[in-house]
Design a protein around this motif. Sequence first.
Motif, PDB file in Angstrom:
ATOM      1  N   GLU A  81      55.036   4.059  26.357  1.00 51.35           N
ATOM      2  CA  GLU A  81      54.560   3.009  25.547  1.00 51.35           C
ATOM      3  C   GLU A  81      53.438   2.411  26.208  1.00 51.35           C
ATOM      4  OE1 GLU A  81      58.125   0.735  24.419  1.00 51.35           O
ATOM      5  OE2 GLU A  81      59.254   2.507  23.885  1.00 51.35           O
ATOM      6  N   THR A  83      50.165  -0.861  25.873  1.00 50.45           N
ATOM      7  CA  THR A  83      49.582  -1.928  25.009  1.00 50.45           C
ATOM      8  C   THR A  83      47.998  -1.813  25.788  1.00 50.45           C
ATOM      9  OG1 THR A  83      51.574  -3.558  25.078  1.00 50.45           O
ATOM     10  CG2 THR A  83      49.208  -4.521  25.012  1.00 50.45           C
ATOM     11  N   PHE A  96      46.196  -3.633  20.776  1.00 49.38           N
ATOM     12  CA  PHE A  96      47.062  -2.777  19.868  1.00 49.38           C
ATOM     13  C   PHE A  96      48.253  -1.960  20.761  1.00 49.38           C
ATOM     14  CE2 PHE A  96      43.464   0.108  20.733  1.00 49.38           C
ATOM     15  CZ  PHE A  96      44.158   1.397  21.069  1.00 49.38           C
ATOM     16  N   ASP A  97      49.364  -1.644  20.293  1.00 47.21           N
ATOM     17  CA  ASP A  97      50.305  -0.950  20.934  1.00 47.21           C
ATOM     18  C   ASP A  97      50.203   0.712  20.501  1.00 47.21           C
ATOM     19  OD1 ASP A  97      51.663  -3.023  22.287  1.00 47.21           O
ATOM     20  OD2 ASP A  97      52.506  -3.699  20.341  1.00 47.21           O
ATOM     21  N   ALA A  98      50.492   1.379  21.514  1.00 48.62           N
ATOM     22  CA  ALA A  98      50.278   2.976  21.412  1.00 48.62           C
ATOM     23  C   ALA A  98      51.696   3.414  22.091  1.00 48.62           C
ATOM     24  CB  ALA A  98      49.014   3.605  21.756  1.00 48.62           C
ATOM     25  N   TYR A 117      48.995   5.679  17.379  1.00 49.93           N
ATOM     26  CA  TYR A 117      48.702   4.237  17.265  1.00 49.93           C
ATOM     27  C   TYR A 117      48.291   4.140  15.810  1.00 49.93           C
ATOM     28  CZ  TYR A 117      43.907   5.485  18.262  1.00 49.93           C
ATOM     29  OH  TYR A 117      42.733   6.147  18.150  1.00 49.93           O
ATOM     30  N   ASP A 118      48.179   2.919  15.232  1.00 53.22           N
ATOM     31  CA  ASP A 118      47.909   2.705  13.932  1.00 53.22           C
ATOM     32  C   ASP A 118      46.316   2.872  13.962  1.00 53.22           C
ATOM     33  OD1 ASP A 118      47.169   1.547  11.555  1.00 53.22           O
ATOM     34  OD2 ASP A 118      48.754   0.039  11.453  1.00 53.22           O
TER      35      ASP A 118
END
Length: 132
Positions: A81, A83, A96-98, A117-118
């Motif tokens: 995970e 950041t 963003f987080d991935a 990720y988004d």
Amino acid sequence: MVAMRTPEQTVRAYFDAVNARDYEALAALFADDAELRPVGSRARRGREDVAAYYPPLLAGFAESHDEPTRISVAGQVVTAEITFTGRTADGAPVTFDAVDVIDVDDDGRIARLSLWYDTRAVAKQVTGHQRH
């Protein structure tokens, strides 16, 4: 004789190379027949094709840092995970987080990496456009 890296050591070396933008060290971490599967983009196959993905991706950022916040190891598979924090070339902040899922081969090299990720949320931050 050089000691073999554990899967977690390989993944930590990957993030170190990405954050340093050390593309030579980054390429050396991938197996000859590695596969990269970035969300929202075509798959890359082979060390050279995989290594070529990173310079243009990171060129759009004046600064960037992938911080692994959690690493989970299950045999040869590592889930990280992350950041991401950075600034675009125009100075816009991006965070963003991935999640990366990384398969490490018996030689301690990355055999397969999928990035999650988004992409829409990231694109909004990078371009500054808000779509409804």
